[in-house]
Design an enzyme around this catalytic site. Structure first.
Site, PDB file in Angstrom:
ATOM      1  N   GLN A  12       0.831  -1.224   0.000  1.00 14.71           N
ATOM      2  CA  GLN A  12       0.000   0.000   0.000  1.00 14.71           C
ATOM      3  C   GLN A  12       0.860   1.267   0.000  1.00 14.71           C
ATOM      4  O   GLN A  12       0.689   2.159  -0.833  1.00 14.71           O
ATOM      5  CB  GLN A  12      -0.880   0.037   1.244  1.00 14.71           C
ATOM      6  CG  GLN A  12      -1.803  -1.150   1.384  1.00 14.71           C
ATOM      7  CD  GLN A  12      -2.731  -0.944   2.557  1.00 14.71           C
ATOM      8  OE1 GLN A  12      -3.734  -0.259   2.434  1.00 14.71           O
ATOM      9  NE2 GLN A  12      -2.408  -1.516   3.704  1.00 14.71           N
ATOM     10  N   VAL A  13       1.786   1.344   0.951  1.00 18.88           N
ATOM     11  CA  VAL A  13       2.599   2.559   1.078  1.00 18.88           C
ATOM     12  C   VAL A  13       3.633   2.633  -0.055  1.00 18.88           C
ATOM     13  O   VAL A  13       3.845   3.699  -0.639  1.00 18.88           O
ATOM     14  CB  VAL A  13       3.281   2.611   2.475  1.00 18.88           C
ATOM     15  CG1 VAL A  13       4.288   3.746   2.554  1.00 18.88           C
ATOM     16  CG2 VAL A  13       2.219   2.769   3.559  1.00 18.88           C
ATOM     17  N   ASP A  35      14.214  -9.769  -2.664  1.00 18.97           N
ATOM     18  CA  ASP A  35      13.581 -10.561  -1.610  1.00 18.97           C
ATOM     19  C   ASP A  35      14.293 -10.245  -0.298  1.00 18.97           C
ATOM     20  O   ASP A  35      15.473 -10.576  -0.132  1.00 18.97           O
ATOM     21  CB  ASP A  35      13.679 -12.049  -1.959  1.00 18.97           C
ATOM     22  CG  ASP A  35      13.000 -12.915  -0.911  1.00 18.97           C
ATOM     23  OD1 ASP A  35      12.612 -12.373   0.160  1.00 18.97           O
ATOM     24  OD2 ASP A  35      12.859 -14.119  -1.152  1.00 18.97           O
ATOM     25  N   ALA A  59       7.365  -4.986   4.385  1.00  8.53           N
ATOM     26  CA  ALA A  59       7.355  -5.563   5.729  1.00  8.53           C
ATOM     27  C   ALA A  59       6.522  -6.831   5.730  1.00  8.53           C
ATOM     28  O   ALA A  59       5.719  -7.070   4.816  1.00  8.53           O
ATOM     29  CB  ALA A  59       6.754  -4.563   6.727  1.00  8.53           C
ATOM     30  N   THR A  61       3.505  -7.965   7.241  1.00  5.80           N
ATOM     31  CA  THR A  61       2.426  -7.192   7.868  1.00  5.80           C
ATOM     32  C   THR A  61       1.218  -8.049   8.301  1.00  5.80           C
ATOM     33  O   THR A  61       0.216  -7.497   8.742  1.00  5.80           O
ATOM     34  CB  THR A  61       1.917  -6.081   6.918  1.00  5.80           C
ATOM     35  OG1 THR A  61       1.533  -6.698   5.687  1.00  5.80           O
ATOM     36  CG2 THR A  61       2.969  -5.026   6.679  1.00  5.80           C
ATOM     37  N   TYR A 124       4.319  -9.482  15.701  1.00  2.53           N
ATOM     38  CA  TYR A 124       4.486  -8.423  14.694  1.00  2.53           C
ATOM     39  C   TYR A 124       5.059  -7.156  15.337  1.00  2.53           C
ATOM     40  O   TYR A 124       6.050  -6.592  14.864  1.00  2.53           O
ATOM     41  CB  TYR A 124       3.133  -8.131  14.026  1.00  2.53           C
ATOM     42  CG  TYR A 124       3.129  -6.882  13.169  1.00  2.53           C
ATOM     43  CD1 TYR A 124       3.770  -6.843  11.935  1.00  2.53           C
ATOM     44  CD2 TYR A 124       2.480  -5.717  13.615  1.00  2.53           C
ATOM     45  CE1 TYR A 124       3.766  -5.684  11.162  1.00  2.53           C
ATOM     46  CE2 TYR A 124       2.470  -4.562  12.848  1.00  2.53           C
ATOM     47  CZ  TYR A 124       3.115  -4.554  11.625  1.00  2.53           C
ATOM     48  OH  TYR A 124       3.117  -3.405  10.866  1.00  2.53           O
ATOM     49  N   TRP A 149      -2.961   1.569  11.326  1.00  5.00           N
ATOM     50  CA  TRP A 149      -4.228   1.225  10.675  1.00  5.00           C
ATOM     51  C   TRP A 149      -4.213   1.659   9.194  1.00  5.00           C
ATOM     52  O   TRP A 149      -5.110   2.388   8.744  1.00  5.00           O
ATOM     53  CB  TRP A 149      -5.395   1.895  11.394  1.00  5.00           C
ATOM     54  CG  TRP A 149      -5.612   1.503  12.827  1.00  5.00           C
ATOM     55  CD1 TRP A 149      -4.692   0.990  13.717  1.00  5.00           C
ATOM     56  CD2 TRP A 149      -6.835   1.624  13.571  1.00  5.00           C
ATOM     57  NE1 TRP A 149      -5.276   0.793  14.925  1.00  5.00           N
ATOM     58  CE2 TRP A 149      -6.578   1.163  14.881  1.00  5.00           C
ATOM     59  CE3 TRP A 149      -8.111   2.084  13.255  1.00  5.00           C
ATOM     60  CZ2 TRP A 149      -7.556   1.143  15.871  1.00  5.00           C
ATOM     61  CZ3 TRP A 149      -9.078   2.064  14.249  1.00  5.00           C
ATOM     62  CH2 TRP A 149      -8.808   1.597  15.533  1.00  5.00           C
TER      63      TRP A 149
HETATM   64  N1  LIG Z   1      -0.858  -2.092   7.234  1.00  6.53           N
HETATM   65  C1  LIG Z   1      -0.975  -1.507   8.426  1.00  6.53           C
HETATM   66  O1  LIG Z   1      -2.079  -1.414   8.987  1.00  6.53           O
HETATM   67  C2  LIG Z   1       0.221  -0.904   9.109  1.00  6.53           C
HETATM   68  C3  LIG Z   1       0.070  -0.339  10.393  1.00  6.53           C
HETATM   69  C4  LIG Z   1       1.186   0.222  11.013  1.00  6.53           C
HETATM   70  C5  LIG Z   1       2.415   0.198  10.381  1.00  6.53           C
HETATM   71  N2  LIG Z   1       2.537  -0.379   9.148  1.00  6.53           N
HETATM   72  C6  LIG Z   1       3.868  -0.408   8.519  1.00  6.53           C
HETATM   73  O2  LIG Z   1       3.807   0.432   7.373  1.00  6.53           O
HETATM   74  C7  LIG Z   1       4.624  -0.108   6.331  1.00  6.53           C
HETATM   75  C8  LIG Z   1       3.823  -0.229   5.055  1.00  6.53           C
HETATM   76  O3  LIG Z   1       2.723  -1.109   5.268  1.00  6.53           O
HETATM   77  P1  LIG Z   1       1.719  -1.499   4.107  1.00  6.53           P
HETATM   78  O4  LIG Z   1       0.358  -1.463   4.688  1.00  6.53           O
HETATM   79  O5  LIG Z   1       2.043  -0.723   2.875  1.00  6.53           O
HETATM   80  O6  LIG Z   1       2.106  -3.016   3.901  1.00  6.53           O
HETATM   81  P2  LIG Z   1       1.536  -4.043   2.806  1.00  6.53           P
HETATM   82  O7  LIG Z   1       0.517  -3.408   1.967  1.00  6.53           O
HETATM   83  O8  LIG Z   1       1.228  -5.295   3.542  1.00  6.53           O
HETATM   84  O9  LIG Z   1       2.824  -4.260   1.893  1.00  6.53           O
HETATM   85  C9  LIG Z   1       3.957  -4.879   2.376  1.00  6.53           C
HETATM   86  C10 LIG Z   1       4.858  -5.165   1.201  1.00  6.53           C
HETATM   87  O10 LIG Z   1       6.003  -5.846   1.697  1.00  6.53           O
HETATM   88  C11 LIG Z   1       6.342  -6.801   0.748  1.00  6.53           C
HETATM   89  N3  LIG Z   1       7.124  -7.915   1.297  1.00  6.53           N
HETATM   90  C12 LIG Z   1       6.734  -8.832   2.201  1.00  6.53           C
HETATM   91  N4  LIG Z   1       7.711  -9.751   2.357  1.00  6.53           N
HETATM   92  C13 LIG Z   1       8.719  -9.386   1.522  1.00  6.53           C
HETATM   93  C14 LIG Z   1       9.980  -9.939   1.215  1.00  6.53           C
HETATM   94  N5  LIG Z   1      10.404 -11.089   1.767  1.00  6.53           N
HETATM   95  N6  LIG Z   1      10.758  -9.300   0.310  1.00  6.53           N
HETATM   96  C15 LIG Z   1      10.326  -8.169  -0.291  1.00  6.53           C
HETATM   97  N7  LIG Z   1       9.140  -7.603  -0.063  1.00  6.53           N
HETATM   98  C16 LIG Z   1       8.339  -8.214   0.842  1.00  6.53           C
HETATM   99  C17 LIG Z   1       5.019  -7.332   0.218  1.00  6.53           C
HETATM  100  O11 LIG Z   1       5.252  -7.939  -1.020  1.00  6.53           O
HETATM  101  P3  LIG Z   1       4.103  -8.742  -1.833  1.00  6.53           P
HETATM  102  O12 LIG Z   1       3.247  -7.651  -2.428  1.00  6.53           O
HETATM  103  O13 LIG Z   1       4.860  -9.495  -2.841  1.00  6.53           O
HETATM  104  O14 LIG Z   1       3.398  -9.580  -0.823  1.00  6.53           O
HETATM  105  C18 LIG Z   1       4.211  -6.046   0.124  1.00  6.53           C
HETATM  106  O15 LIG Z   1       4.347  -5.446  -1.139  1.00  6.53           O
HETATM  107  C19 LIG Z   1       5.149  -1.441   6.870  1.00  6.53           C
HETATM  108  O16 LIG Z   1       6.447  -1.234   7.373  1.00  6.53           O
HETATM  109  C20 LIG Z   1       4.224  -1.795   8.008  1.00  6.53           C
HETATM  110  O17 LIG Z   1       4.873  -2.572   8.997  1.00  6.53           O
HETATM  111  C21 LIG Z   1       1.471  -0.912   8.495  1.00  6.53           C
END
Ligand SMILES: NC(=O)c1ccc[n+]([C@@H]2O[C@H](COP(=O)([O-])OP(=O)(O)OC[C@H]3O[C@@H](n4cnc5c(N)ncnc54)[C@H](OP(=O)(O)O)[C@@H]3O)[C@@H](O)[C@H]2O)c1
Length: 298
Positions: A12-13, A35, A59, A61, A124, A149
Site C-alpha cells: 500500500q505505502v 527478496d 514488511a 504485515t 508483529y 491502521w
Molecule cells: N498495514 C498496516 O495497517 C500498518 C500499520 C502500522 C504500520 N505499518 C507499517 O507500514 C509499512 C507499510 O505497510 P503497508 O500497509 O504498505 O504493507 P503491505 O501493503 O502489507 O505491503 C507490504 C509489502 O512488503 C512486501 N514484502 C513482504 N515480504 C517481503 C519480502 N520477503 N521481500 C520483499 N518484499 C516483501 C510485500 O510484497 P508482496 O506484495 O509481494 O506480498 C508487500 O508489497 C510497513 O512497514 C508496516 O509494517 C502498516
C-alpha cells in the site's frame, strides 16, 4: 534530486510512494526484484545501486499469521532493515523505516508520545520494534515513522474488506473497544514527500522516531460506520446501489467477542506533535483521508 531505493512497491505505502517520487531517480523494487529474506541479495543490490536514501515500506504485515511465523516476521521486519542500514552506513546514505502503533501495549488513556515506554503485545509489534532498534544500533541518519491502521485505494486492507462485507451481508459486527487513527497510504506518501523537501539527514538532531498518522481517533467500529456512510453518500451522487448493510446494522462488539491470535493494543492513538514541531509536516484528519481515498476508488 536523490537516488532512492524504494522497497515493497506492491504494498500500500510502497505503491503510493512510487507514484509521487518521479522527480527523483528511484529504484522501485518489488519482492521478485529484492527478496528481503535474502541477506546476500540485499547487500549485493545496495552495493550495485549505491542509493543516497533507502525508503523501506516492505514488511511482514500479517499481524495474526506472525504469531505462528515469528522467524519470518523477524527476518523481514528486523534483520532486513538492519542489513539495509549497515549497507547504507557504508555509503553515507540515509534510511526511512516505517514502524507501527503496535509497539505500544495500549494501556495509556491519552495519545502516545514518542517518549512513552514501548511494550509490544504481538510478534508483529516485537519484530517491528526489533527493526527500529537494529537501525538505531547501526547509527546512520534515519527516520523511523510509526504509523497505524493503514488502508488505501490500492491493496488489501480493512476498508476494502468492509465494503465487500457490507455489500454481501445485511449486518456486520465490528470491534468498538480498540482506538487508533486509520491512516491512508496516500496521506503517508504525501507527508513523506513533504519530509523529503525539508529533512537534512546530516543534522543529527533530526534523526529518530516520529509518530506519523492521520489526525484524530476512532474505533474499528467507528471507522466501519464512516466507510459505509461515505460509500453510500457517493453512491447517491453517482446514482449507484447502496450497500446492503446500513450503519444502523453495524453492531459494536468487544475485543473479547472477536478473539484473534495476536493481541492488539486497546488504545494506540499517536500524538504527531514532534513531526509538526521538527519538520512542520502534518497528516490530515482521518475523516479527510478517508474521503480522499473513497473518491479515488473505482
Ligand atoms: N498495514 C498496516 O495497517 C500498518 C500499520 C502500522 C504500520 N505499518 C507499517 O507500514 C509499512 C507499510 O505497510 P503497508 O500497509 O504498505 O504493507 P503491505 O501493503 O502489507 O505491503 C507490504 C509489502 O512488503 C512486501 N514484502 C513482504 N515480504 C517481503 C519480502 N520477503 N521481500 C520483499 N518484499 C516483501 C510485500 O510484497 P508482496 O506484495 O509481494 O506480498 C508487500 O508489497 C510497513 O512497514 C508496516 O509494517 C502498516
Amino acid at each position: 534530486m536523490k537516488k532512492i531505493l524504494l522497497t515493497g512497491v506492491n504494498g500500500q505505502v510502497g505503491y503510493a510512494l512510487q507514484k509521487k517520487l518521479s522527480q527523483h531517480q528511484v529504484f522501485a523494487l518489488n519482492r521478485e526484484q529484492l527478496d528481503l529474506s535474502d541477506k546476500d541479495a540485499i547487500r549485493r543490490l545496495m552495493q550495485a545501486l549505491k542509493p543516497d536514501l533507502i525508503i523501506n515500506p516492505a514488511a511482514y504485515t500479517a499481524v495474526d499469521k506472525a504469531e505462528s511465523e515469528p522467524e519470518l516476521a523477524y527476518t523481514i521486519n528486523a534483520i532486513a532493515p538492519q542489513i539495509l542500514a549497515e549497507e547504507a552506513a557504508k555509503l553515507n546514505a540515509a534510511l526511512i523505516y516505517f514502524s507501527t502503533d503496535y509497539v505500544y501495549d495500549g494501556s495509556k488513556i491519552a495519545d502516545y508520545l514518542e517518549t512513552d515506554a514501548v511494550n509490544p503485545l504481538s510478534v508483529y509489534g516485537k519484530s517491528k520494534l526489533a527493526g527500529e532498534e537494529a537501525i538505531r544500533a547501526v547509527g546512520l541518519p534515519h527516520l523511523i515513522l510509526r504509523t497505524s491502521w493503514v488502508y488505501g485505494a490500492y491493496g488489501k486492507n480493512f476498508l476494502k474488506t468492509i465494503i465487500r462485507l457490507a455489500s454481501e451481508r445485511d449486518s456486520l459486527r465490528i470491534v468498538a473497544d480498540q482506538f487508533g487513527a486509520p491512516t491512508s497510504a496516500e496521506s503517508i506518501a504525501d507527508a513523506v514527500m513533504e519530509l523529503l523537501a525539508v529533512w537534512q539527514p546530516q543534522q543529527a538532531n533530526q534523526t529518530g522516531v516520529y509518530h506519523f498518522t492521520n489526525q484524530g481517533k476512532t474505533s474499528w467500529h467507528g471507522f466501519s460506520c464512516a466507510i459505509v456512510n461515505e460509500y453510500n453518500r457517493l453512491a447517491v451522487i453517482k446514482n449507484e446501489d447502496l450497500l446492503k448493510a446500513s450503519v444502523e446494522n453495524i453492531a459494536a462488539i468487544t475485543t473479547a467477542d472477536y478473539p484473534t491470535p495476536a493481541v492488539r493494543p486497546a488504545n494506540s492513538t499517536l500524538n504527531n506533535r514532534k513531526l509538526k514541531q521538527t519538520f512542520n509536516v502534518s497528516l490530515p484528519n482521518w475523516e479527510q483521508g478517508l474521503q480522499q481515498v473513497m473518491q479515488s476508488l473505482d
